[in-house]
Every structure is written in C-alpha cells, then in structure tokens.
Design a protein around this motif. Structure first.
Motif, PDB file in Angstrom:
ATOM      1  N   LEU A 142      36.181  64.982  74.519  1.00 13.45           N
ATOM      2  CA  LEU A 142      37.614  65.194  74.704  1.00 13.45           C
ATOM      3  C   LEU A 142      37.883  66.671  74.553  1.00 13.45           C
ATOM      4  O   LEU A 142      37.587  67.260  73.501  1.00 13.45           O
ATOM      5  CB  LEU A 142      38.349  64.438  73.591  1.00 13.45           C
ATOM      6  CG  LEU A 142      39.056  63.178  74.010  1.00 13.45           C
ATOM      7  CD1 LEU A 142      39.484  62.400  72.784  1.00 13.45           C
ATOM      8  CD2 LEU A 142      40.256  63.525  74.883  1.00 13.45           C
ATOM      9  N   SER A 143      38.465  67.280  75.598  1.00 12.48           N
ATOM     10  CA  SER A 143      38.577  68.729  75.624  1.00 12.48           C
ATOM     11  C   SER A 143      39.646  69.126  76.632  1.00 12.48           C
ATOM     12  O   SER A 143      39.923  68.377  77.572  1.00 12.48           O
ATOM     13  CB  SER A 143      37.213  69.292  76.051  1.00 12.48           C
ATOM     14  OG  SER A 143      37.320  70.616  76.503  1.00 12.48           O
ATOM     15  N   ILE A 144      40.223  70.318  76.477  1.00 14.27           N
ATOM     16  CA  ILE A 144      41.103  70.809  77.545  1.00 14.27           C
ATOM     17  C   ILE A 144      40.282  71.555  78.609  1.00 14.27           C
ATOM     18  O   ILE A 144      40.829  71.987  79.612  1.00 14.27           O
ATOM     19  CB  ILE A 144      42.269  71.697  77.019  1.00 14.27           C
ATOM     20  CG1 ILE A 144      41.768  72.899  76.236  1.00 14.27           C
ATOM     21  CG2 ILE A 144      43.240  70.854  76.195  1.00 14.27           C
ATOM     22  CD1 ILE A 144      42.882  73.932  75.963  1.00 14.27           C
ATOM     23  N   PHE A 145      38.982  71.691  78.386  1.00 21.58           N
ATOM     24  CA  PHE A 145      38.074  72.285  79.381  1.00 21.58           C
ATOM     25  C   PHE A 145      36.903  71.346  79.664  1.00 21.58           C
ATOM     26  O   PHE A 145      35.743  71.675  79.356  1.00 21.58           O
ATOM     27  CB  PHE A 145      37.546  73.642  78.895  1.00 21.58           C
ATOM     28  CG  PHE A 145      38.622  74.679  78.724  1.00 21.58           C
ATOM     29  CD1 PHE A 145      39.374  75.114  79.815  1.00 21.58           C
ATOM     30  CD2 PHE A 145      38.892  75.217  77.473  1.00 21.58           C
ATOM     31  CE1 PHE A 145      40.376  76.075  79.654  1.00 21.58           C
ATOM     32  CE2 PHE A 145      39.890  76.178  77.305  1.00 21.58           C
ATOM     33  CZ  PHE A 145      40.634  76.610  78.396  1.00 21.58           C
ATOM     34  N   PRO A 146      37.182  70.182  80.273  1.00 20.86           N
ATOM     35  CA  PRO A 146      36.089  69.213  80.477  1.00 20.86           C
ATOM     36  C   PRO A 146      34.962  69.752  81.363  1.00 20.86           C
ATOM     37  O   PRO A 146      33.844  69.242  81.306  1.00 20.86           O
ATOM     38  CB  PRO A 146      36.796  68.008  81.118  1.00 20.86           C
ATOM     39  CG  PRO A 146      38.078  68.534  81.667  1.00 20.86           C
ATOM     40  CD  PRO A 146      38.471  69.679  80.777  1.00 20.86           C
ATOM     41  N   GLY A 147      35.252  70.802  82.145  1.00 21.26           N
ATOM     42  CA  GLY A 147      34.223  71.399  83.003  1.00 21.26           C
ATOM     43  C   GLY A 147      33.038  71.943  82.233  1.00 21.26           C
ATOM     44  O   GLY A 147      31.940  72.053  82.778  1.00 21.26           O
ATOM     45  N   TYR A 148      33.233  72.256  80.942  1.00 22.76           N
ATOM     46  CA  TYR A 148      32.106  72.707  80.110  1.00 22.76           C
ATOM     47  C   TYR A 148      30.952  71.708  80.158  1.00 22.76           C
ATOM     48  O   TYR A 148      29.792  72.084  80.006  1.00 22.76           O
ATOM     49  CB  TYR A 148      32.548  72.814  78.647  1.00 22.76           C
ATOM     50  CG  TYR A 148      32.947  74.198  78.186  1.00 22.76           C
ATOM     51  CD1 TYR A 148      31.978  75.097  77.756  1.00 22.76           C
ATOM     52  CD2 TYR A 148      34.284  74.583  78.143  1.00 22.76           C
ATOM     53  CE1 TYR A 148      32.340  76.352  77.298  1.00 22.76           C
ATOM     54  CE2 TYR A 148      34.650  75.834  77.689  1.00 22.76           C
ATOM     55  CZ  TYR A 148      33.674  76.723  77.271  1.00 22.76           C
ATOM     56  OH  TYR A 148      34.024  77.961  76.826  1.00 22.76           O
ATOM     57  N   GLY A 160      18.933  56.382  82.162  1.00 22.19           N
ATOM     58  CA  GLY A 160      19.771  55.387  81.491  1.00 22.19           C
ATOM     59  C   GLY A 160      19.726  55.468  79.973  1.00 22.19           C
ATOM     60  O   GLY A 160      20.166  54.542  79.294  1.00 22.19           O
ATOM     61  N   LEU A 161      19.168  56.555  79.414  1.00 25.95           N
ATOM     62  CA  LEU A 161      19.139  56.697  77.951  1.00 25.95           C
ATOM     63  C   LEU A 161      20.518  57.064  77.425  1.00 25.95           C
ATOM     64  O   LEU A 161      20.890  56.675  76.319  1.00 25.95           O
ATOM     65  CB  LEU A 161      18.143  57.783  77.526  1.00 25.95           C
ATOM     66  CG  LEU A 161      16.664  57.449  77.616  1.00 25.95           C
ATOM     67  CD1 LEU A 161      15.828  58.660  77.223  1.00 25.95           C
ATOM     68  CD2 LEU A 161      16.315  56.269  76.720  1.00 25.95           C
ATOM     69  N   VAL A 162      21.254  57.858  78.195  1.00 24.11           N
ATOM     70  CA  VAL A 162      22.618  58.235  77.803  1.00 24.11           C
ATOM     71  C   VAL A 162      23.577  58.104  78.982  1.00 24.11           C
ATOM     72  O   VAL A 162      23.184  58.178  80.142  1.00 24.11           O
ATOM     73  CB  VAL A 162      22.706  59.687  77.250  1.00 24.11           C
ATOM     74  CG1 VAL A 162      21.942  59.849  75.970  1.00 24.11           C
ATOM     75  CG2 VAL A 162      22.276  60.695  78.282  1.00 24.11           C
ATOM     76  N   GLU A 163      24.821  57.911  78.607  1.00 27.22           N
ATOM     77  CA  GLU A 163      25.917  57.825  79.573  1.00 27.22           C
ATOM     78  C   GLU A 163      26.923  58.863  79.090  1.00 27.22           C
ATOM     79  O   GLU A 163      27.229  58.903  77.892  1.00 27.22           O
ATOM     80  CB  GLU A 163      26.493  56.423  79.421  1.00 27.22           C
ATOM     81  CG  GLU A 163      27.315  55.884  80.533  1.00 27.22           C
ATOM     82  CD  GLU A 163      27.839  54.506  80.126  1.00 27.22           C
ATOM     83  OE1 GLU A 163      29.041  54.408  79.862  1.00 27.22           O
ATOM     84  OE2 GLU A 163      27.017  53.574  80.027  1.00 27.22           O
ATOM     85  N   VAL A 164      27.412  59.711  79.995  1.00 24.07           N
ATOM     86  CA  VAL A 164      28.235  60.851  79.591  1.00 24.07           C
ATOM     87  C   VAL A 164      29.613  60.774  80.255  1.00 24.07           C
ATOM     88  O   VAL A 164      29.697  60.559  81.473  1.00 24.07           O
ATOM     89  CB  VAL A 164      27.517  62.168  79.992  1.00 24.07           C
ATOM     90  CG1 VAL A 164      28.429  63.359  79.851  1.00 24.07           C
ATOM     91  CG2 VAL A 164      26.246  62.365  79.161  1.00 24.07           C
ATOM     92  N   HIS A 165      30.678  60.911  79.469  1.00 23.27           N
ATOM     93  CA  HIS A 165      32.042  60.912  80.011  1.00 23.27           C
ATOM     94  C   HIS A 165      32.825  62.073  79.424  1.00 23.27           C
ATOM     95  O   HIS A 165      33.024  62.117  78.202  1.00 23.27           O
ATOM     96  CB  HIS A 165      32.767  59.603  79.665  1.00 23.27           C
ATOM     97  CG  HIS A 165      32.066  58.375  80.125  1.00 23.27           C
ATOM     98  ND1 HIS A 165      32.279  57.807  81.357  1.00 23.27           N
ATOM     99  CD2 HIS A 165      31.105  57.624  79.521  1.00 23.27           C
ATOM    100  CE1 HIS A 165      31.499  56.749  81.496  1.00 23.27           C
ATOM    101  NE2 HIS A 165      30.781  56.610  80.395  1.00 23.27           N
ATOM    102  N   ALA A 166      33.254  63.011  80.280  1.00 24.43           N
ATOM    103  CA  ALA A 166      34.086  64.125  79.813  1.00 24.43           C
ATOM    104  C   ALA A 166      35.532  63.857  80.222  1.00 24.43           C
ATOM    105  O   ALA A 166      35.796  63.434  81.357  1.00 24.43           O
ATOM    106  CB  ALA A 166      33.595  65.437  80.403  1.00 24.43           C
ATOM    107  N   HIS A 167      36.451  64.053  79.296  1.00 22.78           N
ATOM    108  CA  HIS A 167      37.875  63.764  79.538  1.00 22.78           C
ATOM    109  C   HIS A 167      38.725  65.006  79.305  1.00 22.78           C
ATOM    110  O   HIS A 167      38.457  65.767  78.380  1.00 22.78           O
ATOM    111  CB  HIS A 167      38.373  62.669  78.584  1.00 22.78           C
ATOM    112  CG  HIS A 167      37.476  61.483  78.488  1.00 22.78           C
ATOM    113  ND1 HIS A 167      37.597  60.410  79.339  1.00 22.78           N
ATOM    114  CD2 HIS A 167      36.441  61.207  77.649  1.00 22.78           C
ATOM    115  CE1 HIS A 167      36.677  59.505  79.013  1.00 22.78           C
ATOM    116  NE2 HIS A 167      35.957  59.963  77.998  1.00 22.78           N
TER     117      HIS A 167
END
Ligand code: ADE
Length: 234
Positions: free
Chosen positions: A8-14, A30-37
């Motif tokens: 959770l960030s105001i710069f999800p592009g990082y 499939g070891l990790v799943e990544v979601h930037a918001h």
C-alpha cells in the motif's frame, strides 16, 4: 503454499521492479503473488488527499487515517486474523534482521504499509494491531523518503528464504547472519583466473586441503568481523 504480498503506497510504481530477476522467478513459479495498490484509490475528494497538518503543530505533513482504514477493509478485510502480518517500515521501528526475515519467510500473507511525509497517523498502527500481527521495522539508522525502498529490501530478504526459491540452498547456510553464522561476516570469495591484474587467489584456496581452507575462511571471517563490526563479537 503461495505467499501473498500486498503493498500500500502512494507510489505503487516502485513495486514494478518485483517482476525483474529472481523475484520475478518466484512469481512465475507460483511461490509468491504480488499486489501493489495506490492508497489514493481510497480517497474521495477531487485532489485525492492522503495527508494533513500534524495535530499539535510542527513541520511537515502526516498521512490521514481514513484512506488507510478503507484500504485495509478492501484489501485484508474487516475480521481480525493474526495470521496476516502487516509491516510498517519506519526508522523508529525494531531493527530488521536475518532472523526476522527467516520468520516472515514462512507466513502466507504479508501487507506492507508504506508511509511518506513525516509518517502515518498513529491510530492506523494501533488499529492494525487490534486486527493482525503488526511489525514496525527499521532498515537502519538513516532516514529514507518513504517506506517503499525499505519494503522492497525486506521483500528481497524474505522471498529468497522461501523454501524452493534458492537453486542451491547450501549457499544460504554459509552467508553472513544466517543461523549458526549469526555473529560473523562472510569471508572473501575468489574465482578464476588464478592470476588477475597482478593479484593472485590466496594459495590455500587452490590447495585442495578442505581442513586448511575451512580454517583460513574462519580466520578471515574473524578478522573482518573484528575490523568492521566489533559489535558482533561482544
Ligand atoms: N522509512 C524511512 N526511513 C526508513 C528506515 N530507515 N527504515 C525503514 N523504513 C523507513
């Protein structure tokens, strides 16, 4: 088991960089799943405001609690669940260590809350503590502009320890700060060519004597640790 990571960030592009290199491989396998918001997705005003002036006065701005609360509701949910680990990177946190990385590498759900400005309204952290397992973590005694780079560093330290991530898990065992190795820095490494720009690989490493090599490495580790990190030898 797939570890789910949310940012959770105001710069999800990082967090676009998580698709690159070894971490990208962990995603592909499939070891990790990544979601930037984008935290601003949970604002309702025209300017998508996430900050306000500090109560009590002082310099800088503080992140408002409302967008964080709504983001939590939407991303994690409204039920308490101690199996969810929520991380707030902050210079006032507990120092992040290899053993913390080791512990986090076994959890199923990690949510990184990346603050900017002077910090986040403290009620956000208090609220999270009533709901999930909260860690306020510091990368070291210096100040970054926000939690994003710290979240990336913590992610890299954690994901490489997930069982099945490393091609050769033995290389994990010998590195600095790994279990049984906590208090020594790693010895210097060499590869071919044996002679390069007038400098030779230490002879003992080419001797084939495993005992002498182990002894040399241990001594080098000790010298290096005493010189650079005397605090580790106390
Ligand atoms: N945010 C800003 N500075 C930080 C630090 N040193 N460690 C973790 N998060 C931070």
């Amino acid at each position: 088991m797939t570890m789910r990571l949310d940012y959770l960030s105001i710069f999800p592009g990082y967090f676009d960089v998580l698709d690159i290199s070894l971490l990208g491989k962990a995603v592909d396998n499939g070891l990790v799943e990544v979601h930037a918001h984008d935290l601003r997705d949970w604002t309702h005003d025209r300017h998508r405001t996430v900050d306000d002036t500090p109560c009590g006065g002082g310099a800088g701005m503080v992140m408002k609690p409302d967008p964080w609360g709504e983001a939590f509701d939407g991303i994690i949910g409204i039920e308490p669940d101690p199996s969810v680990h929520v991380i707030f990177p902050t210079p006032s946190g507990i120092p992040f260590t290899q053993s913390a990385a080791q512990e986090l590498s076994t959890v199923e759900r990690v949510v990184f809350c990346c603050g900017r400005y002077e910090g986040i309204d403290h009620r956000v952290i208090d609220y999270a503590r009533t709901m999930w397992t909260v860690h306020e973590l510091s990368l070291g005694d210096y100040v970054l502009n926000g939690g994003e780079v710290a979240a990336l560093a913590i992610t890299e330290a954690v994901v490489r320890l997930i069982p099945g991530f490393m091609g050769n898990p033995e290389s994990l065992a010998e590195e600095s700060f790994s279990p049984g190795q906590e208090r020594l820095l790693e010895y210097p490494l060499f590869t071919r060519p044996v002679s390069w720009r007038g400098m030779d690989v230490p002879e003992v490493l080419m001797s084939g004597h495993h005992g002498r090599i182990a002894e040399w490495r241990r001594e080098e580790s000790l010298l290096l640790t005493r010189d650079r990190r005397p605090d580790l030898t106390d």
